[in-house]
Each structure stands twice: as structure tokens, then as C-alpha cells.
Write an enzyme that holds these catalytic residues in place. Structure first.
Site, PDB file in Angstrom:
ATOM      1  N   CYS A  66      43.447  43.683  60.237  1.00 15.67           N
ATOM      2  CA  CYS A  66      43.450  42.394  60.938  1.00 15.67           C
ATOM      3  C   CYS A  66      43.786  42.585  62.411  1.00 15.67           C
ATOM      4  CB  CYS A  66      44.468  41.465  60.309  1.00 15.67           C
ATOM      5  SG  CYS A  66      44.111  41.180  58.580  1.00 15.67           S
TER       6      CYS A  66
ATOM      7  N   CYS B 167      44.490  53.147  33.782  1.00 13.47           N
ATOM      8  CA  CYS B 167      44.612  52.431  32.512  1.00 13.47           C
ATOM      9  C   CYS B 167      43.677  52.959  31.438  1.00 13.47           C
ATOM     10  CB  CYS B 167      44.411  50.929  32.722  1.00 13.47           C
ATOM     11  SG  CYS B 167      42.711  50.453  33.094  1.00 13.47           S
TER      12      CYS B 167
ATOM     13  N   ASP C 274      48.162  44.085  53.009  1.00 13.47           N
ATOM     14  CA  ASP C 274      47.073  44.273  53.964  1.00 13.47           C
ATOM     15  C   ASP C 274      46.588  45.710  54.054  1.00 13.47           C
ATOM     16  OD1 ASP C 274      49.170  45.491  55.184  1.00 13.47           O
ATOM     17  OD2 ASP C 274      49.163  44.244  56.975  1.00 13.47           O
TER      18      ASP C 274
ATOM     19  N   CYS D 184      40.501  52.705  75.525  1.00 15.84           N
ATOM     20  CA  CYS D 184      40.306  51.777  74.403  1.00 15.84           C
ATOM     21  C   CYS D 184      41.547  50.899  74.314  1.00 15.84           C
ATOM     22  CB  CYS D 184      40.039  52.538  73.105  1.00 15.84           C
ATOM     23  SG  CYS D 184      41.446  53.474  72.513  1.00 15.84           S
TER      24      CYS D 184
ATOM     25  N   CYS E 150      39.229  55.148  33.555  1.00 12.56           N
ATOM     26  CA  CYS E 150      40.105  54.747  34.666  1.00 12.56           C
ATOM     27  C   CYS E 150      41.334  55.649  34.757  1.00 12.56           C
ATOM     28  CB  CYS E 150      40.530  53.288  34.514  1.00 12.56           C
ATOM     29  SG  CYS E 150      41.672  52.759  35.801  1.00 12.56           S
TER      30      CYS E 150
ATOM     31  N   CYS F 298      41.919  46.838  35.707  1.00 10.86           N
ATOM     32  CA  CYS F 298      42.933  46.923  36.752  1.00 10.86           C
ATOM     33  C   CYS F 298      42.202  47.114  38.087  1.00 10.86           C
ATOM     34  CB  CYS F 298      43.921  48.056  36.484  1.00 10.86           C
ATOM     35  SG  CYS F 298      43.327  49.713  36.874  1.00 10.86           S
TER      36      CYS F 298
ATOM     37  N   CYS G 271      39.959  50.076  38.069  1.00 16.39           N
ATOM     38  CA  CYS G 271      38.736  49.929  37.271  1.00 16.39           C
ATOM     39  C   CYS G 271      37.635  49.345  38.156  1.00 16.39           C
ATOM     40  CB  CYS G 271      38.957  48.983  36.103  1.00 16.39           C
ATOM     41  SG  CYS G 271      40.060  49.589  34.833  1.00 16.39           S
TER      42      CYS G 271
ATOM     43  N   SER H 184      51.765  36.290  67.272  1.00 10.38           N
ATOM     44  CA  SER H 184      50.349  36.459  66.928  1.00 10.38           C
ATOM     45  C   SER H 184      50.080  36.240  65.440  1.00 10.38           C
ATOM     46  CB  SER H 184      49.865  37.856  67.328  1.00 10.38           C
ATOM     47  OG  SER H 184      50.490  38.837  66.529  1.00 10.38           O
TER      48      SER H 184
END
Ligand code: ZN
Lengths: 479, 113
Positions: free
Chosen positions: A208, A287, A135, A432, A284, A191, A194, A74
Site C-alpha cells: 500500500c 493441511c 498487509d 526514486c 497441501c 486453508c 491450498c 497517512s
């Protein structure tokens, strides 16, 4: 940098790279910089495959690839660096096999593991530039944090369904905690944190595997990622000293590229849009001004911050007690009227299948009614809104009924006259894809009052259609 | 509240609002909306992005799952807001006062690959 450009290209290099070297802006020095560069590609999937092909083709000298997965059939509609004959092989080995065929000159370094807080710094420190081809958000935050600490430029891309995004981060890298440099007036490079300080709630995330992905869209983003990496390395944009050497070269205004493709629209409707992002944020976590107190390499290795918790990896949000769930084989017995304990006989009822209509179109349990999970949540939200508006009461208003019946089958909403006063009504079963959404669906249907105060059972099928295929019908086209 | 339909005599601002990255599903599956919104809020203060977000929830959102768009009256984490193609952080975030012909883009960030 000088030592990189003081050798001649070999005859093979001249021939192999000639077409790209003669492009205005490239030339011999740029090619030698590529040959002397080390690039790390994290993820050998839909982004990593096309990115790696062009990184390798362009002649980047050292290419590391990180992935702990094996090739599945797949994957192949989009992960074009693998092949049908290599299904079951480690993705890293499969992709390197392909890349060696394309260009045998670079050194390829396999990292046969997922990137983890434990191994991230060790792996990333060996390279000049990182491509985030992963991912999931937890790994994205981890990669960015380690790149900040090790001062590595990061090219980040993502894609789901028919949308893609691309951004260059940390380029040129600026040490952690420095948010202004004397004499530098433009914003310093951001970054990942941020740009995206907080991850979306897990309920708003799609993967996916669940949502699907268009091969060309993710492929386009992977190629664009390779393009940015090649440019940065060939031109030396990642050298931190370009910030220190007066006159100060301006850094590039940070931007995000958004690609939209729409299967419901006619041809030529795809769009690219580039938007301006802000620079390094003083506040941040990774950073900004106080970031060294939050984030260190030692801390990451020891589990601080906790990335999984920060992104609370998608998991079953609702866990039903076992008495509210039945197995696929029990449901089959109910359908066939062959239940083993007839005294506890469960009536045949209505089966709701909450998969997307595209999944449902490949096949379903006989009699199942398709109510995609999103629609069911919409119905639940309508009902909840009515309640808050004070329309509570046993009777659903006519208007609410009409709105609900546009998303829910009338069999579920209606109450048959002759059953009204019976002890129990035929149950609602929910199935489901894998048994997560169905549990939440049961909860929502109850909240909507469709369990008629307990007179009607609402249960889900454990393991979803995947379990149905494994336990009952091996020929079922599970997708 | 008087902001659902602008009264004819009240000044309005024409803007376009775009949704991307899946957010369009909450707004009748349409990516671009040309809108005319009231120039001021109920306190006669100029319409800001904060006002627009509330206005969109009340008037344009077709999907009742508002928590996919706002959490505690603010845009939910994981959504970028772009004012004329610039991160809203560059423009003052929620306090930015809308101007005629502004384009506001809401895009949810993606993580797959
Ligand atoms: Zn940052």
C-alpha cells in the site's frame, strides 16, 4: 452450545441489538452466540478498522486486536477507526478507544505487538475465529498455518490500489492431515496454502505504501470480512462437529470474492465477482495428507518453516557498490556547481526520476525527467528481447529505437554528435522514492548499453527523494 | 509457428479472457478481451489452457515483461486461473480443453490491507 442460549438478554442488549436480531435468520440464539464468541482481528489498519467496527457493533463479546504499529496521518483516509487526535498512539489502543465509544459491552483485548512465529499460537489459541487483516504474505501464511494447527476458522481479505479479495478458509475446521471423511462427499474446506500454495515472487508484489490504496475499496473488503465472521459465529458454522454429526451437513463450496473498482472508468463500473475455489488439497504443505511431518506448533515457534525466506520479503534486489552511488547533498553540489573536490568534478547530466507519475506530480528536483520504474523495466525488456533475437550490435535498429523512445526520453538514447569521441559523456543520475528502485534502474540502464561501454557514468542517489527532503529541502512534498 | 494468426480455413474457438488484480497492465491495460483462437495447436491437438497461455504471451501481451505472467513456461506463482468462474484445479489445470464461449480469468492474488 446449549449453555450459550439459556439466559435472557439484558434490557440494554435487547435495545442495542434489536434491529439486527429481528432480521430473518438471526433471533435470540444467534445473538447470544455472538455475545459468547471471541474474535481475533490481526491488523488494525484499512481492513481491521472497518471490520472491527461492525464486529463490535454486532455485539461479539470478546474482541482481540493485534498490531504493533502507531497511527500515522497517512493512515486516516482509510483506517477510519483512528483519529487525527490519536496520531502517534498505538493503533490497537486507538482502535479500542473508538470501539468502546461505539459499544462498551464487549471485552476488548489489546495485543500490542506484530504477530510473529513466536507469539502466534499463544494469541490465536485464545479465540474462536480469526480475521486476517494484515498487509504482507509472510504473516498471511503464518496465520493460516497456525489456524490449521489450532483448528480455527479464518476469514481472509486483502486489497491493493483499487482491487479487493475475500475468502473464508478452514471453516468448519478439520484436523490437520485429514483430507477425507467417511461419508462426506463434498470437498473439505481449504486453508490459505491450498488456495495459494506458493507466494508470488517479491518483484510482483506491491504494498500500500508504494502502490497506494483506495479507502472505500479496502473498507468494503473489511466490512465484508466482518459480515462473514458474524454469519459464521451467529449460525455456528464454525463448529467442527457439523462434519461428524450425521446427517452430514454439506460444507459450503469454497469461494473467492473479487472486487474491482476502476478510477479510469465511468460511474457504476465497479464489479463483484465470486469464483469457486477447490477444497483441501491432498498435497497441501500445511493441511494435506503428509502435512503433520511439515508443520507443527513447536516447529513454527522454533523458526520452521521460515516465513520471511519463503516469501523473501521485498528488499533491495540490486545493491550497487558505493562508488556507483552519490548522496543527495553531492547531487545538490553538482547542480549548484559547488563541488568540494573540483579535480574529481562530476559533470551535470540527466536526472531520471523513476517514481510513478502520481508521485512525481507533487514535485521533483528541478530538471528531473519522469520515467516511471515500470516503464523503464519495459524498455529494458524490449532491449533484451532485441538482443535475444540476434539484433545485437552497436547500432540499435530503427524500430527498436522507435519503441524505446516511446518510453525513454531521447536525451538518454541520443548521442550528441560532438560528444561521440570525447573521453566522457555527461552522466545519468537516477533517483526514486527511497533508493531501492533506483539501484535496479542503474543496472538496467547499463544492461541496455546506455553507459556507452563505461564512457558515461550512471549513478543513483542514495535514499531517493526521501533523503532529498531530509538532507536538502525540508519543504519538499514527499509522498 | 502457425498460431499467430489463425488461417481462415482452420477451425477457431471464440472465448473471453479477463485479467484482474493488476495483470491487465500487461495486456494493454484492458480487463476483458474477446478472442478467437485456433481450435488446435500445431500438433493438431485440441487447444488447452497451456496452449492459451502461450498464445496470450505471443499475441496479446503488450508489455514485454513476460515473467510477470509466466515463469518457466508455466503461469507464475501468485496468479489464480479460473475457468468459467471455477478454480482451474477443479477443471484439470493446464490440460483443460477450451470450449466455445469459455471465460478464462487470470487474477493475481493480493496481500495488502
Ligand atoms: Zn491446506
Amino acid at each position: 452450545m446449549a449453555q450459550y442460549t439459556d439466559r435472557a438478554l439484558t434490557e440494554e442488549e435487547m435495545e442495542r441489538y434489536s434491529r439486527q436480531m429481528i432480521v430473518p435468520g438471526m433471533g435470540k440464539d444467534a445473538q447470544l452466540r455472538l455475545i459468547n464468541s471471541k474474535v481475533l482481528i490481526i491488523g488494525a489498519g484499512g481492513l481491521g478498522c472497518p471490520a472491527a467496527q461492525y464486529i463490535a457493533g454486532a455485539g461479539v463479546g470478546t474482541i482481540g486486536i493485534v498490531d504493533g504499529d502507531v497511527v500515522e496521518i497517512s493512515n486516516l483516509h482509510r483506517q477510519v477507526g483512528h483519529s487525527t487526535t490519536r496520531v502517534g498512539m498505538m493503533k490497537v489502543d486507538s482502535l479500542i478507544t473508538h470501539l468502546k465509544g461505539l459499544n462498551p459491552l464487549p471485552s476488548y483485548i489489546p495485543h500490542l505487538t506484530h504477530l510473529t512465529p513466536h507469539n502466534a499460537a499463544d494469541i490465536i489459541s485464545q479465540y474462536d475465529l480469526v480475521l486476517d487483516c494484515t498487509d504482507n504474505p509472510a504473516t498471511r501464511y503464518l496465520i493460516s498455518d497456525v489456524c490449521v494447527l489450532l483448528e480455527k476458522p479464518l476469514v481472509s481479505a486483502a486489497s491493493v490500489q483499487a482491487s479487493g479479495q475475500l475468502t473464508v478458509l478452514n471453516c468448519p475446521p478439520v484436523p490437520q492431515g485429514i483430507t477425507s471423511i467417511l461419508g462426506v462427499t463434498h470437498p473439505l474446506p481449504p486453508c490459505y496454502r491450498c488456495c495459494f500454495p506458493k507466494p508470488p515472487p517479491p518483484s510482483a508484489m506491491t504494498t500500500c505504501g508504494e502502490a497506494g490504496i483506495v479507502g472505500t475499496v479496502v473498507g468494503m473488503m473489511g466490512i465484508a470480512q466482518a459480515g462473514e465472521a458474524i454469519k459464521i459465529l451467529a449460525k455456528g458454522h464454525h463448529r467442527a462437529d457439523i462434519l461428524n454429526d450425521p446427517p452430514h451437513e454439506p460444507t459450503f463450496p469454497p469461494s473467492l470474492l473479487i472486487y474491482s473498482y476502476d478510477l479510469e472508468k465511468g460511474p457504476s463500473s465497479a464489479t463483484f465477482r465470486s469464483v469457486r475455489m477447490a477444497g483441501r488439497r491432498k498435497t497441501c504443505f500445511a493441511c494435506g495428507d503428509n502435512s503433520p511431518q511439515n508443520l507443527t506448533l513447536e516447529g513454527i515457534q522454533k523458526g520452521t518453516p521460515n516465513y520471511d525466506q519463503f516469501c523473501s520479503l521485498p528488499s533491495a534486489k540490486v545493491t550497487l557498490p558505493m562508488e556507483d552511488r552519490i548522496s543527495a547533498s553531492t547531487y545538490k553540489d553538482i547542480l549548484a556547481g559547488t563541488q568540494s573536490e573540483p579535480e574529481q568534478k562530476i559533470l551535470q547530466g540527466i536526472l531520471i526520476d523513476t517514481r510513478e507519475k502520481e508521485h512525481f506530480s507533487f514535485g521533483a528536483i528541478p530538471g528531473a525527467i519522469n520515467v516511471p520504474f515500470g516503464k523503464l523495466l519495459t524498455a529494458a525488456a524490449i532491449a533484451k528481447r532485441e538482443k535475444q533475437n540476434g539484433q545485437e550490435g552497436r547500432e540499435i535498429s530503427k524500430e527498436t529505437y522507435e519503441r524505446l523512445s516511446s518510453v525513454l526520453p531521447r536525451e538518454i538514447l541520443d548521442q550528441e554528435e560532438d560528444k561521440k569521441d570525447k573521453e566522457s559523456e555527461p552522466p545519468i543520475f537516477v533517483v526514486c522514492r527511497r533508493g531501492h528502485d533506483s539501484q535496479e534502474a542503474v543496472e538496467k540502464l547499463r544492461e541496455m548499453g546506455l553507459d556507452r561501454g563505461g564512457k558515461r557514468k550512471i549513478v543513483d542517489i542514495i535514499g531517493g527523494m526521501k533523503a532529498w527532503k531530509e538532507e536538502i529541502d525540508p519543504s519538499f512534498p514527499f509522498i | 509457428m502457425g498460431d499467430s494468426v489463425p488461417a481462415p480455413d482452420k477451425p477457431t474457438i471464440p472465448i473471453t479472457v479477463d485479467f484482474s488484480g493488476g495483470l491487465e497492465m500487461l495486456f494493454s491495460n484492458q480487463k476483458r478481451h474477446s478472442l478467437t483462437i485456433p481450435a488446435t495447436d500445431s500438433n493438431e491437438k485440441p487447444a488447452t489452457i497451456a496452449f492459451l497461455i502461450d498464445h496470450l504471451c505471443k499475441n496479446l501481451m503488450t508489455d514485454p515483461r513476460s515473467e510477470m505472467f509466466v515463469l518457466d513456461k508455466h503461469i507464475r506463482p501468485g496468479i489464480l486461473v479460473l475457468i468459467n468462474d471455477a478454480d482451474w484445479e477443479l477443471e484439470g489445470e493446464e490440460a483443460y480443453e477450451l470450449q466455445p464461449k469459455d471465460n478464462i480469468l487470470f487474477v493475481s492474488t493480493l496481500h495488502g490491507g
